[in-house]
Scaffold this active site. Structure first.
Site, PDB file in Angstrom:
ATOM      1  N   HIS A  42      42.626   9.292 -50.113  1.00 26.90           N
ATOM      2  CA  HIS A  42      42.515  10.754 -50.276  1.00 26.90           C
ATOM      3  C   HIS A  42      41.150  11.260 -49.798  1.00 26.90           C
ATOM      4  CE1 HIS A  42      46.006  10.370 -53.034  1.00 26.90           C
ATOM      5  NE2 HIS A  42      45.373   9.278 -53.427  1.00 26.90           N
TER       6      HIS A  42
ATOM      7  N   GLU B 277      37.207  14.036 -29.872  1.00 29.26           N
ATOM      8  CA  GLU B 277      37.999  15.258 -30.111  1.00 29.26           C
ATOM      9  C   GLU B 277      39.066  15.420 -29.032  1.00 29.26           C
ATOM     10  OE1 GLU B 277      35.314  18.640 -30.811  1.00 29.26           O
ATOM     11  OE2 GLU B 277      33.955  17.162 -31.642  1.00 29.26           O
TER      12      GLU B 277
ATOM     13  N   SER C  83      25.284  21.434 -26.943  1.00 27.23           N
ATOM     14  CA  SER C  83      25.838  22.777 -27.064  1.00 27.23           C
ATOM     15  C   SER C  83      25.081  23.702 -26.125  1.00 27.23           C
ATOM     16  CB  SER C  83      25.684  23.241 -28.512  1.00 27.23           C
ATOM     17  OG  SER C  83      25.602  24.648 -28.577  1.00 27.23           O
TER      18      SER C  83
ATOM     19  N   LYS D 123      22.502  20.308 -31.410  1.00 27.06           N
ATOM     20  CA  LYS D 123      23.841  19.718 -31.471  1.00 27.06           C
ATOM     21  C   LYS D 123      24.015  18.473 -30.619  1.00 27.06           C
ATOM     22  CE  LYS D 123      27.128  21.026 -33.324  1.00 27.06           C
ATOM     23  NZ  LYS D 123      27.985  22.191 -33.118  1.00 27.06           N
TER      24      LYS D 123
END
Ligand code: ARG
Length: 457
Positions: free
Chosen positions: A157, A291, A278, A284
């Site tokens: 979980h 992804e 970024s 970043k």
């Protein structure tokens, strides 16, 4: 390409829009090698069986070899006006050899020809994918071998649950990929069946030798029914299914890497060569590769769905719908290859941060099960031990401490069964080392898992 080869039957030229709509050369040209190799085998057999002259068979074979060499070297470009790769090669052969070239298509249809080409093409692609998965397996195993004692929290979980090691976690993926290899090898078996000789649908009246073509091209056996031989595409569907499951595994792994390299986890750091920045936020470092793998998984599922729906309603035998098989299956193949080729070196170059894994494992009471087990080993029924440990966790949360730092008198308040040795029993190292059941996180058990995987790749 003016004048279709079937012009005799028609009184009009095909409308330009229909021509473009019908054309598949933009995506089936990639099967040119298989198309030519298939034609060479066919021409060889036609000559040997006396269906065409031996001399013409030899000329056709030489002509086809010349075309292959010229496409390979870039000297010969595909003509977008040719309807498909099969027509292109045949037209080129006829342009080079005249009437002899026109004999190649004896005892053959484009329907069995395309069924052959796609099987040959997918066989080669499947072997490439298998090699890429094996390489990824080796990368995973080599990282696991370095982290047999790197303690990290195991989750259920997405809540810290019980202590495991990084090697144990990685070997879960190694096992998934092992099943992917099994599925790919299984797909290969069923696509390794030779359909040429099925003709358009009802085979042929010529005295062909299908087994000879099968042997030349290195297939296991010939297809057993000509209708099925030209109109079955379940081997394409099986391959995309196997690729879909593989992508699902890569996507789950990617999702974990995305979490692990966030500041919230910081279990790993990606190499700068496998991350991006970024355009506005200078701090970043984004895990774009993972992804994209997660995103592209959806695209591969789409390819699978395309073929399942395309095939479900078409009557026997060949129908033009089936030309749609190629873009979907090629897209799934290209996507998974691209993902594997990028994921593997990304994984190999990432930095593992064992201190952060350990720090996370030290929080979240992931040794609570072991604390209960300690009492069970002293003779207490598990449910009572479970309840007492729950109370201890509650006390720790109130006091802002951990089970390791909670004083012994607090333990003793609940039961006299607790002694100084509880601290040893609930240390993270003990928790991991004691889980030496087959399949568990103890280093000796994970070593056995590594040997199991190594033996099977
Ligand atoms: N380009 C076609 C395909 O990919 C080849 C087979 C064409 N056969 C036919 N009868 N039109 O399916």
């Amino acid at each position: 390409m003016a004048g279709k080869m079937w012009a005799g039957r028609f009184t009009k030229e095909v409308d330009e829009r229909v021509n473009d709509f019908n054309s598949s050369i933009s995506f089936d040209a990639r099967m040119y090698r298989q198309d030519i190799e298939g034609s060479i085998a066919h021409a060889t057999m036609l000559g040997e069986c006396g269906i065409i002259d031996m001399d013409e068979s030899r000329k056709i074979i030489e002509g086809l070899k010349g075309i292959l060499a010229d496409i390979d070297s870039g000297k010969l470009q595909f003509d977008p006006a040719a309807e498909d790769v099969h027509m292109f090669v045949e037209a080129e052969l006829t342009a080079r050899l005249g009437d002899t070239g026109k004999r190649l298509h004896t005892a053959r249809s484009r329907n069995d020809q395309v069924a052959l080409d796609i099987r040959m093409n997918l066989k080669a692609e499947t072997l490439e994918i298998i090699e890429l998965v094996k390489s990824l397996e080796k990368t995973i195993v080599s990282i696991a071998e370095k982290h047999l004692t790197t303690v990290m929290p195991g989750y259920t979980h997405l809540q810290r649950a019980q202590p495991i090691t990084f090697a144990h976690h990685l070997m879960a993926y190694a096992n998934m990929l092992l099943r992917d290899l099994g599925r790919l090898r299984d797909c290969y078996k069923r696509m390794n069946v030779m359909p040429l000789g099925s003709g358009a649908l009802a085979s042929t009246t010529y005295p062909i030798d299908r087994q000879r073509v099968c042997d030349i091209l290195g297939f296991d056996e010939i297809t057993q029914n000509s209708l099925d031989g030209v109109s079955d595409r379940d081997f394409c569907i099986e391959l995309i299914s196997a690729i879909s499951v593989l992508m699902m595994h890569l996507s789950r792994f990617s999702e974990e890497i995305i979490m692990w390299c966030s500041w919230e986890f910081k279990f790993i750091e990606l190499d700068d060569a496998y991350a991006t920045g970024s355009s506005i936020m200078p701090q970043k470092k984004n895990p774009d590769v993972t992804e994209l793998i997660r995103g592209k998984t959806g695209r591969v599922y789409g390819d699978l769905n395309t073929l399942l729906v395309m095939m479900k309603g078409i009557p026997l035998a060949y129908n033009k719908d089936m030309q749609e098989d190629k873009e979907a299956v090629f897209d799934a193949i290209d996507t998974v290859k691209l993902c594997l080729k990028t994921f593997d070196p990304m994984l190999a170059t990432m930095t593992v941060l064992p201190e952060n894994m350990r720090a996370a494992a030290a929080k979240g009471f992931i040794n609570a099960t072991d604390c209960a087990d300690y009492l069970v080993k002293k003779g207490m029924p598990f449910r009572d031990a479970y309840k007492i440990t729950g109370t201890l966790v509650h006390t720790c949360i109130e006091k802002g401490c951990t089970l390791e730092t909670l004083p012994l008198e607090e333990y003793k308040k609940l039961t006299d069964n607790f002694d100084e040795d509880v601290y040893e029993a609930i240390s993270l190292e003990t928790c991991v080392m004691q889980r030496k059941a087959a399949g568990g996180p103890a280093p000796e058990s994970v070593k056995a898992q590594i040997e199991y995987v190594k033996a099977r790749i």
